[in-house]
Design a protein around this motif. Structure first.
Motif, short mmCIF file in Angstrom:
data_model
loop_
_atom_site.label_atom_id
_atom_site.label_comp_id
_atom_site.label_asym_id
_atom_site.label_seq_id
_atom_site.Cartn_x
_atom_site.Cartn_y
_atom_site.Cartn_z
N GLU A 1 -2.31 4.12 -7.43
CA GLU A 1 -3.01 4.78 -6.53
C GLU A 1 -3.74 3.84 -6.17
N PRO A 2 -3.90 4.19 -4.52
CA PRO A 2 -5.18 2.97 -4.11
C PRO A 2 -6.47 3.00 -4.87
N ASP B 1 9.91 2.03 1.91
CA ASP B 1 9.23 2.15 3.09
C ASP B 1 7.50 3.26 2.89
N ILE B 2 7.38 2.84 1.70
CA ILE B 2 6.25 3.52 1.50
C ILE B 2 4.61 2.96 2.02
N GLY B 3 3.98 3.58 2.82
CA GLY B 3 2.72 2.40 3.68
C GLY B 3 1.90 1.97 2.41
N SER B 4 0.97 1.44 2.22
CA SER B 4 0.19 0.56 1.65
C SER B 4 -1.08 1.75 0.53
N ALA C 1 6.89 -3.73 -9.13
CA ALA C 1 6.06 -4.88 -8.83
C ALA C 1 6.04 -4.72 -7.64
N PRO C 2 6.47 -5.17 -6.33
CA PRO C 2 5.31 -5.05 -5.46
C PRO C 2 3.49 -4.17 -5.35
N LEU C 3 4.01 -3.41 -6.39
CA LEU C 3 2.56 -2.56 -6.44
C LEU C 3 1.79 -3.05 -6.81
N LEU C 4 2.19 -4.01 -7.79
CA LEU C 4 1.20 -4.63 -8.47
C LEU C 4 1.38 -6.29 -7.69
N ASP C 5 1.71 -6.52 -6.40
CA ASP C 5 1.60 -7.83 -6.25
C ASP C 5 -0.23 -8.02 -6.12
#
Length: 269
Positions: free
Chosen positions: A265-266, A204-207, A242-246
Motif C-alpha cells: 500500500e502507498p 498495469d497497476i497504477g502507482s 520487485a517493482p513495488l520495492l524500487d
C-alpha cells in the motif's frame, strides 16, 4: 545466562564440537550440496571468536536449531542475520521465535538498533513470521541473491530474496484484521492472477493503488512435485513485487496476511 522460552534454551556457541553439531542442524534443514553448505565450521569458529552472533537452541539436551549473524553497515548499528534454521527435533517448540528474541536481546545489549536478514519471498510461513509476527519491514527485492544454492528446499530455481529490516525499538504490529477479499472488494488490485493453475503477474497497476499478491501455500513441496510451476511462481512474484520495492518509486508499506497474500500500500509520504 541462557535465554529460556518454554522448553527451549538458547546458548551462544564457540567450541568446535558445538559448531560441528550446528552445521549438522543446518544440513538437516536444507540438505545442501556438501560443497555448498550455508556456513562451515571454520567460518563459524571465526565469527564466534570475533564476537559475532552464533547461537544454538536446545530442546532438552538436543541441539534443535541455530542462528548465525555478523555485524554489518551502518557500523555500530546493525546486525545481519545470515542464517537461522530449526531441525525436525525443534518443530512444535517455537524454536524460531525463541532464537529471534534471543538475537534481539543480544543485539540490544550491544547497542545495536536494527537486525537485517533475507528470506525466500515465496515461502509463505516465513513471510508471515517475519512481517506479521516480528514486524520486520521489507526494504529491497534481490534477484538471484546467492546464485545457485543446490539445496533441497530451493531445488534448481534462482535464489530470489526479500531483504527485511527489523527495528529493535519497535513493538510487534497488531495482527491484520482485514482479508484479501476485503481489500480487493475495497478497490485493491490483484498483483498475480492465476489462470488454469498458471500464475501471471499483473503489471498495469497504477502507482496509487493497493496491491494484493498471493503466493503458494507450500512452495517447497511444489518445487519437489511441480518444479516448472514453482519456477513460474518465482517469475510472477519477481515481476509483481520487485517493482513495488524500487527505491526510486512510490513509498509503500508491505505486510503479509495469514491467508498467504502480500499487501502493498502507498504510505502517502
Amino acid at each position: 545466562m541462557p535465554h529460556t522460552s518454554t522448553a527451549v534454551e538458547i546458548h551462544e556457541l564457540s567450541s568446535p564440537a558445538d559448531l560441528q553439531q550446528l552445521t549438522h542442524v543446518f544440513d538437516d534443514v536444507w540438505h545442501p550440496d556438501p560443497g555448498n553448505r550455508p556456513v562451515s565450521v571454520d567460518m563459524l569458529r571465526a565469527l564466534s571468536h570475533a564476537g559475532n552472533y552464533v547461537a544454538g537452541a536446545y530442546v532438552g539436551d538436543r541441539l534443535a536449531g541455530g542462528s548465525v549473524g555478523f555485524f554489518a553497515a551502518p557500523v555500530g548499528r546493525t546486525l545481519h542475520s545470515h542464517v537461522t534454521g530449526v531441525s525436525r527435533i525443534g518443530r512444535g517448540h517455537n524454536v524460531g521465535h525463541a532464537l529471534k528474541m534471543h538475537q534481539r536481546e543480544w543485539a540490544v545489549a550491544r547497542g545495536l538498533q536494527t537486525i537485517t536478514w533475507t528470506f525466500d519471498p515465496l515461502v509463505a510461513r516465513n513471510a508471515y513470521f517475519n512481517l506479521a509476527k516480528l514486524g520486520a519491514v521489507p526494504v529491497a527485492y534481490h534477484r538471484d541473491f546467492y546464485g545457485e544454492l543446490a539445496d533441497e528446499l530451493a531445488g534448481g530455481d534462482e535464489s530470489d530474496r526479500l531483504l527485511v529490516s527489523w527495528s529493535l525499538g519497535s513493538p510487534a504490529p497488531p495482527a491484520p484484521a482485514d482479508t484479501a477479499d476485503d481489500l480487493l472488494g475495497a478497490g485493491a488490485r490483484l498483483g498475480i492472477d492465476v489462470v488454469e493453475g498458471e500464475p501471471r503477474a499483473v503489471t498495469d497497476i497504477g502507482s496509487g493503488s493497493a496491491v494484493v499478491i498471493p503466493v503458494p501455500r507450500d512452495i517447497e513441496a511444489m518445487r519437489r512435485t511441480h518444479p516448472v510451476v514453482a519456477a513460474r511462481w518465482r517469475i510472477a512474484l519477481r515481476a509483481a513485487l520487485a517493482p513495488l520495492l524500487d527505491p526510486a518509486g512510490t513509498r509503500r508499506a508491505i505486510r503479509f496476511l495469514r491467508s498467504g497474500h502480500y499487501v502493498v500500500e502507498p504510505t502517502g509520504d
